[in-house]
Design an enzyme around this catalytic site. Structure first.
Site, short mmCIF file in Angstrom:
data_model
loop_
_atom_site.label_atom_id
_atom_site.label_comp_id
_atom_site.label_asym_id
_atom_site.label_seq_id
_atom_site.Cartn_x
_atom_site.Cartn_y
_atom_site.Cartn_z
N LYS A 23 39.02 41.37 35.02
CA LYS A 23 40.14 42.26 35.39
C LYS A 23 41.18 41.53 36.25
CE LYS A 23 39.64 45.27 39.09
NZ LYS A 23 40.71 45.18 40.09
N ASN A 24 40.69 40.81 37.25
CA ASN A 24 41.64 40.21 38.18
C ASN A 24 42.28 38.94 37.64
OD1 ASN A 24 41.27 42.30 39.89
ND2 ASN A 24 39.81 41.26 41.22
N ARG A 94 47.34 48.46 42.65
CA ARG A 94 47.66 47.44 43.64
C ARG A 94 48.34 46.23 42.96
NH1 ARG A 94 48.25 45.73 48.91
NH2 ARG A 94 47.67 43.55 49.04
N ASP A 118 43.27 50.56 45.49
CA ASP A 118 42.12 50.92 46.33
C ASP A 118 42.49 51.11 47.79
OD1 ASP A 118 40.19 50.88 44.39
OD2 ASP A 118 39.82 48.74 44.59
N ASP A 314 34.09 41.86 46.61
CA ASP A 314 33.96 42.91 45.59
C ASP A 314 32.52 43.13 45.15
OD1 ASP A 314 36.69 43.39 45.59
OD2 ASP A 314 37.05 41.76 44.20
N MET A 336 36.41 41.05 55.12
CA MET A 336 37.80 41.13 54.66
C MET A 336 38.40 42.52 54.77
SD MET A 336 37.21 38.49 51.56
CE MET A 336 38.86 37.90 51.30
#
Ligand code: EPU
Length: 427
Positions: A23-24, A94, A118, A314, A336
């Protein structure tokens, strides 16, 4: 009304699955299609909420985007006519922040609504700002980001933190700059590598790919390319944790083991042992009684998140669920995001033995028997974690707001049903 899942837990989960593309990685790669008028074709694309929304944002700007088949996306930006993305759509993801640099590069101007996504912490954008300003951009922040640039001029940038999307934005601008840009202390996650590989295939000149120092020699124009996405290591990590507690025997195929070495090593702290088949690039995990491996001197161990190659933030929430099933005590330190631990109340309601020390740290003592509960998915990763807890809990759970989970995990119901899960979706 948002969709929900009903899960009858404690079914034996076994079989084989193949992860979707990252996804990223696809998100910045979609943004990169604005840098050329030629076709850019992606394979192994995850058909998930965030991707569909970003495609809609690009279409709204004038891009032609179509699915050739279920996993292949053909993008063309020749008719993009606007540098003002829709605020309604940007509020949903985002990743809309990734349009900042490519729109500036294409039009010399951008008017970008603030991104959504998120709610897992403050999520500063200062590193984006510093980098784009250093390359010659003039940005103002007021109900959104307005920007202008006359000339993209290569420069030296030292990021104050290795932010993933900031690094990607800076790369997306610098590739079409004049001269050389050096980005130090940059992010080097596999998805940043994937974006760099796509841009190189489009004609960009980037050295140091995979390290935390990138050197970019600007070029005048980029051309089309074809790019296969790498497997989503967050999906793989999630299924590793699920496989370890799901009572069965799970094989995850078509993975990239090199991206997973530190994840696999960290999970051994929970007593999770993964068999790696380097030749087939597959992983096998057999569920068994888990026990926390204490540090030397019988000290309580710690798992903490960090920028790549540290343990990915994540994967913290899914690893926490696995830890509830391990004998012993362990501390998780999420460095984070300050909102990432707030799904813990769901696990407490199910009977997990967890102390939430502060927004960043939890202490877990296991193993706990989890019982079914009515839960709500707060964000994509916490939602997946609660779903995993429901899959191993005694009784029937309901999880609301699962659109959050489906933003990041494609075809999830079918994949879980294929492993033997008793899960249904309803409105
Ligand atoms: N941060 C640190 N230390 C660091 C780097 C970052 O504390 O070394 C803090 C930052 O201050 C910031 C937060 O961590 O508040 C997020 O960092 P970053 O800017 O790198 O995040 P991002 O670029 O907004 C991407 C992913 C996220 C992922 C983070 C961290 C995309 C589209 N999003 O966000 O993915 O959590 O990097 O790896 O690439 C997800 O997929 O569920 C997701 C939220």
């Amino acid at each position: 009304m948002s969709k929900s899942y009903t899960v009858v837990g404690q079914q034996r989960l076994a079989g084989r699955i193949t992860p979707a593309g990252n996804k990223n990685e696809i998100l910045p790669c979609l943004a990169a299609t604005l840098l050329t008028d030629a076709d850019v074709i992606f394979t192994r694309v995850p058909k998930i909420g965030d991707v569909l929304v970003l495609c809609d944002i690009l279409r709204h700007l004038g891009a032609q985007i179509s699915w050739r088949d279920d996993e292949t996306l053909v993008c063309n930006s020749a008719s993009v006519h606007s540098y003002e993305p829709s605020s309604d759509l940007c509020a949903k993801v985002r990743a809309s922040i990734l349009l900042l640099a490519p729109l500036l590069a294409r039009f010399g101007k951008v008017n970008l609504p603030l991104p959504g996504g998120d709610v897992i912490g403050a999520r500063r954008i200062d590193s984006h700002w510093d980098g784009i300003t250093a390359l010659g951009g003039r940005l103002t922040l007021e109900h959104g980001i307005k920007g202008e640039i006359n000339h993209i001029r290569g420069c030296e940038i030292y990021l104050d933190e290795p932010s993933v999307t900031a690094t990607e934005n800076i790369i997306l601008l610098a590739v079409l700059g004049k001269g050389t840009t050096v980005i130090r202390h940059c992010a080097c996650e596999p998805h940043v590598v994937g974006l760099c590989n796509l841009l190189v295939a489009m004609g960009a000149q980037i050295a140091g790919i995979g390290s935390n120092c990138l050197t970019i020699q600007g070029v005048d124009r980029l051309h089309g390319a074809e790019h296969e996405l790498s497997p989503d290591f967050m999906e793989v990590g999630s299924f590793l944790c699920l496989g370890a507690i799901g009572g069965g025997d799970l094989t995850i195929e078509r993975v990239n083991i090199a991206d997973l070495r530190f994840v696999i090593k960290t999970l051994t702290k929970l007593g999770i042992h993964t068999e790696c088949d380097e030749k087939q690039q597959s992983l096998r995990i057999q569920s068994s009684a888990l026990a926390i491996k204490n540090d030397l001197g019988n000290r309580i161990p710690l798992i903490y998140s960090g920028a790549w190659p540290a343990f990915p933030t994540d994967l913290m929430s899914v690893a926490i669920v696995a830890a509830t099933q391990a004998q012993g005590t362990i501390v998780f330190f999420e460095k984070m995001f300050e909102g990432r631990m707030f799904f813990i109340d769901g696990l407490l309601a199910m009977g997990a033995n967890i102390v939430l020390c502060d927004p960043h740290r939890v202490v877990i003592s296991g193993a706990s028997h989890l019982t079914a509960a009515h839960l709500t998915s707060p964000d994509v990763r916490a939602g997946m974690a609660l779903l995993m807890a429901a899959l191993i809990a005694n009784g029937e759970s309901r999880i609301d707001n699962v659109a959050q989970i489906e933003r990041g995990y494609g075809n999830l119901i079918a994949k879980l049903q294929g492993l033997g899960a008793n899960i249904t979706e309803h409105n």
